[in-house]
Scaffold this motif. Structure first.
Motif, short mmCIF file in Angstrom:
data_model
loop_
_atom_site.label_atom_id
_atom_site.label_comp_id
_atom_site.label_asym_id
_atom_site.label_seq_id
_atom_site.Cartn_x
_atom_site.Cartn_y
_atom_site.Cartn_z
N UNK A 201 0.87 -1.18 0.00
CA UNK A 201 0.00 0.00 0.00
C UNK A 201 0.90 1.23 0.00
N UNK A 202 0.77 2.07 -1.04
CA UNK A 202 1.62 3.24 -1.22
C UNK A 202 0.84 4.51 -0.91
N UNK A 203 1.60 5.54 -0.56
CA UNK A 203 1.05 6.90 -0.45
C UNK A 203 1.87 7.79 -1.36
N UNK A 204 1.20 8.43 -2.32
CA UNK A 204 1.89 9.27 -3.30
C UNK A 204 1.41 10.72 -3.17
N UNK A 205 2.35 11.69 -3.07
CA UNK A 205 1.93 13.10 -2.97
C UNK A 205 1.40 13.64 -4.29
N UNK A 206 1.89 13.07 -5.41
CA UNK A 206 1.45 13.48 -6.74
C UNK A 206 1.40 12.23 -7.62
N UNK A 207 0.70 12.29 -8.74
CA UNK A 207 0.72 11.14 -9.65
C UNK A 207 2.14 10.90 -10.17
N UNK A 208 2.52 9.63 -10.29
CA UNK A 208 3.88 9.31 -10.76
C UNK A 208 3.94 7.88 -11.26
N UNK A 209 4.93 7.66 -12.13
CA UNK A 209 5.24 6.32 -12.63
C UNK A 209 6.53 5.84 -11.94
N UNK A 210 6.50 4.64 -11.40
CA UNK A 210 7.66 4.10 -10.69
C UNK A 210 8.11 2.78 -11.30
N UNK A 211 9.42 2.57 -11.28
CA UNK A 211 9.99 1.26 -11.60
C UNK A 211 10.56 0.70 -10.29
N UNK A 212 9.80 -0.19 -9.68
CA UNK A 212 10.17 -0.72 -8.38
C UNK A 212 11.21 -1.83 -8.49
N UNK A 213 12.08 -1.89 -7.50
CA UNK A 213 12.99 -3.01 -7.33
C UNK A 213 12.59 -3.75 -6.06
N UNK A 214 12.23 -5.00 -6.20
CA UNK A 214 11.81 -5.83 -5.07
C UNK A 214 12.85 -6.93 -4.88
N UNK A 215 13.44 -6.99 -3.70
CA UNK A 215 14.45 -8.02 -3.42
C UNK A 215 14.08 -8.77 -2.14
N UNK A 216 14.49 -10.04 -2.09
CA UNK A 216 14.21 -10.87 -0.91
C UNK A 216 15.10 -12.12 -0.96
N UNK A 217 15.24 -12.76 0.18
CA UNK A 217 16.01 -14.00 0.29
C UNK A 217 15.08 -15.20 0.20
N UNK A 218 15.58 -16.26 -0.46
CA UNK A 218 14.82 -17.50 -0.59
C UNK A 218 15.69 -18.67 -0.15
N UNK A 219 15.04 -19.72 0.30
CA UNK A 219 15.75 -20.95 0.68
C UNK A 219 15.76 -21.91 -0.50
#
Length: 675
Positions: A201-219
């Motif tokens: 869930x994001x909160x944005x002050x203005x409209x914008x386009x984002x390129x997110x980087x999602x990282x995590x560890x896996x077993x």
């Protein structure tokens, strides 16, 4: 009422509708020795205010605490939730779908074949029925009987043959279905159908386009070092290929991703230890003084190993026959043979071996290679309280106090004589040496003590050998960036990735020690190997274009030079024979004297000259009653401290070289020694 019910069902749908399902792709993977860090990319569009997004299709084996989001710019995350979705299955290996379609096609063919057989069997029934009716309703002449008989025979035979051929086709299709199902089962053998999903869930002050980087560890992922060692000829450099065997069963296929290999291990607890004050007090005699110290785990688990062979030895290199080798957490194991060798199947659940032997500290070692040689250390706590008659040991308690037969705790009795590293020590008190400083302890008593140290040993002797300091540099976290992208499916199979290739100058030499092995080994000595950042792993050895065998490369036990064994050369032979001497045993008073002379012969049957190091040994005495004398090392270089003999030979083609050495041993009559 109906409107109220409709409203209650509509509210969740509206709320779910505000949650946008957004795809993401795996772009980079950092593979550790145990585990992996996944880097995903996703593009989203935010409106002003609160925005909810759902990222499905993630691995079900994510460490939730490791999830990181970047690329937010001026937006912020109000909440983040990771959970499992059991309704939507993970998108697995694309090959599986193709195999499943083949299975359906084959099942369809089998159904068609079975229908054909039913039709042929009905035709056979009709023919048989008509034949009976015809014979009962009208008389047939001989010509008609022959004609009808020929038709029946030919048609029935054709029907039987077609049914037989069709059954063969059915059997062949069933065999193909079985193979395909086994392939599918191998990939999906974990039985996991759930998928991970991340809700942000994001909160944005203005409209914008984002390129997110999602990282995590896996077993259920990692890599194992592996090496190819090649040599074309004796004057050529060594070609060393440093490879990584990468595996993963994370539930997601890594499709055409950038791979980074790391020697780190994010699953290790990196919190520093807390050391507090240690207060001494009296304890119950049954209490154990041994403390377990956490050791560095230098070896990564190798899931590709199905069988382990190796040798168990003590600190001096002597084999330990009868040592127990057990798969941790199971009752499956074996014992070493007379030469300390063992062999053990470790599939399917083996991850570590526990090696134990009476009087030695048990070792727990991850299964990191198919060849695992183990060196056990003496258990100091087991030697803390022993009483020795002659030179044997009889344990008689678990207390930390050392007792010598004939010595009591009353002040009137003198304490025993302590010998530390061969030096008598006065006023020694128990506890002057820490347990970690003691390598071995032996108690001498009675006549044996007097014979060795005279009257000073009348109250017993305690012989203590201290440990020598050993320094092992810890491995730094090295990363290898792989330039070529790779696709690695989630099936647990190995993908070989070349890390680096080295061409190393080498010094070649043949080596023989016929006292322990009658074969002649070709070796290559390498220098400056530390800069290669090697890890323990299996090595495949190739010489002159042929496969010479397999060994284990362990840089943690190497010194300044790395000596690689390239295999056995049958064209160079060595023999060791004891010279016959019927007067080898003689007696002088209460002593026996044994004379030994050995003849060594080396043959070079090759068409080229070779350089060979030949080694043997003269025994050393650790007891004053055993004397080694009349030492004649011949032409060998003799190391007085170790007793080792070394000959450096340069043998021409077809040459033969003979050497010899001799010594004498004197010891008390009625006693036995082992030569």
């Amino acid at each position: 009422m109906k409107k109220l019910i409709l409203l209650l069902f509509t509210i969740p749908l509206i709320a779910w509708g505000n949650e946008k399902t957004t795809p993401s792709q795996i772009k980079e993977v950092t593979v550790y020795l145990n585990g992996a860090q996944i880097h995903r990319k996703a593009k989203i569009t935010l409106k002003t205010g609160t925005n909810e997004f759902l990222f499905p299709g993630l691995s079900p084996k994510i460490d939730e605490s490791s999830i990181q989001i970047s690329g937010l710019r001026s937006a912020s995350i109000l909440s983040m939730a990771y959970d499992l979705n059991f309704l939507n299955e993970l998108k697995g290996n694309p090959q599986v779908q193709q195999w499943e379609e083949q299975v359906m096609t084959l099942k369809h063919k089998i159904a068609m074949y079975q229908n054909l057989i039913l039709g042929l069997e009905e035709e056979e029934k009709i023919i048989t029925t008509n034949r009976t009716i015809g014979s009962e309703t009208q008389a047939l002449n001989l010509s008609q009987v022959k004609e009808i008989g020929t038709y029946y025979r030919e048609r029935i035979t054709a029907i039987k043959n077609e049914i037989f051929d069709t059954n063969l086709k059915i059997n062949k299709a069933n065999l193909e279905i079985t193979k395909l199902k086994k392939q599918i089962q191998e990939i999906n053998n974990d039985g996991e159908t759930e998928q991970g999903q991340l809700k942000l869930v994001f909160d944005a002050p203005v409209p914008m386009n984002l390129e997110l980087s999602i990282s995590y560890l896996v077993a259920d992922a990692g890599w194992i070092p592996n090496y190819d060692i090649k040599s074309e000829k004796l004057d050529a450099p060594i070609q060393l290929a440093y490879k990584a065997h990468v595996y993963q069963k994370t539930g997601n296929t890594w499709e055409n991703v950038k791979i980074t290999l790391s020697t780190g291990n994010p699953n290790v607890n990196v919190n520093k230890p807390i050391l507090g004050t240690h207060y001494l007090n009296f304890v119950h005699s049954s209490s154990s003084n041994q403390r377990v110290v956490s050791k560095k785990n230098r070896y990564p688990y190798n899931p590709g190993v199905s069988k382990v062979t190796g040798t168990v030895v003590d600190q001096t290199g002597y084999p330990l026959p009868g040592a127990n080798v057990v798969i941790k957490g199971t009752d499956k194991g074996t014992q070493t043979d007379f030469d300390g060798n063992f062999s053990l199947e470790v599939v399917p659940s083996g991850r570590a071996l526990v090696v134990s032997y009476i009087g030695f500290q048990s070792e727990e070692i991850p299964i990191y290679a198919s060849i695992m040689n183990v060196q056990l250390e003496e258990d100091i706590s087991a030697l803390e309280e022993v009483v020795v008659v002659g030179y044997g040991e009889d344990a008689f308690g678990s207390s930390g106090n050392l007792r010598v037969r004939g010595y009591s705790k009353t002040p009137k009795v003198q304490p025993p004589l302590y010998i530390i590293d061969g030096v008598p020590v006065k006023s020694y008190s128990e506890g002057d040496l820490d347990e970690s400083e003691i390598q071995s302890m032996e108690v001498l008593n009675g006549d044996e003590a007097l014979a060795v140290y005279g009257n000073r040993g009348s109250h017993g002797i305690v012989v203590i050998t201290t440990r020598q300091n050993t320094v092992v540099d810890d491995l730094t976290n090295t990363k290898f960036n792989i330039s070529k992208p790779y696709s690695i499916t989630s099936d647990g199979d190995i993908t070989a990735i070349l890390i680096d290739a080295h061409q190393l100058p080498a010094t070649y030499e043949y080596f023989a020690a016929p006292i322990i092995n009658e074969n002649v080994f070709l070796t290559a000595t390498l220098k400056d190997w530390e800069k290669l950042r090697l890890l323990p792993g299996e090595a495949n050895v190739y010489y002159e274009g042929g496969y010479a065998g397999k060994t284990t490369l362990d840089p943690f036990i190497l010194k300044k030079e790395m000596v690689l064994s390239l295999g056995i050369d049958p064209n160079v032979t060595v023999s060791r024979k004891q010279r016959r001497n019927f007067k080898s045993k003689s007696f002088t008073g209460g002593s026996r004297i044994m004379n030994r002379t050995y003849d060594l012969e080396v043959k070079n049957n090759k068409t080229t000259a070779v350089k060979l190091k030949l080694m043997d040994r003269i025994p050393l005495s650790q007891n004053k009653e055993i004397k080694v004398s009349d030492i004649n090392p011949g032409e060998a270089n003799y190391n007085v401290k170790t007793g080792l003999l070394t000959w450096e030979m340069n043998l021409k083609s077809k040459a033969i070289q003979n050497e010899d050495f001799s010594f004498a041993v004197k010891y008390p009559k009625g006693r036995s020694i082992s030569l």
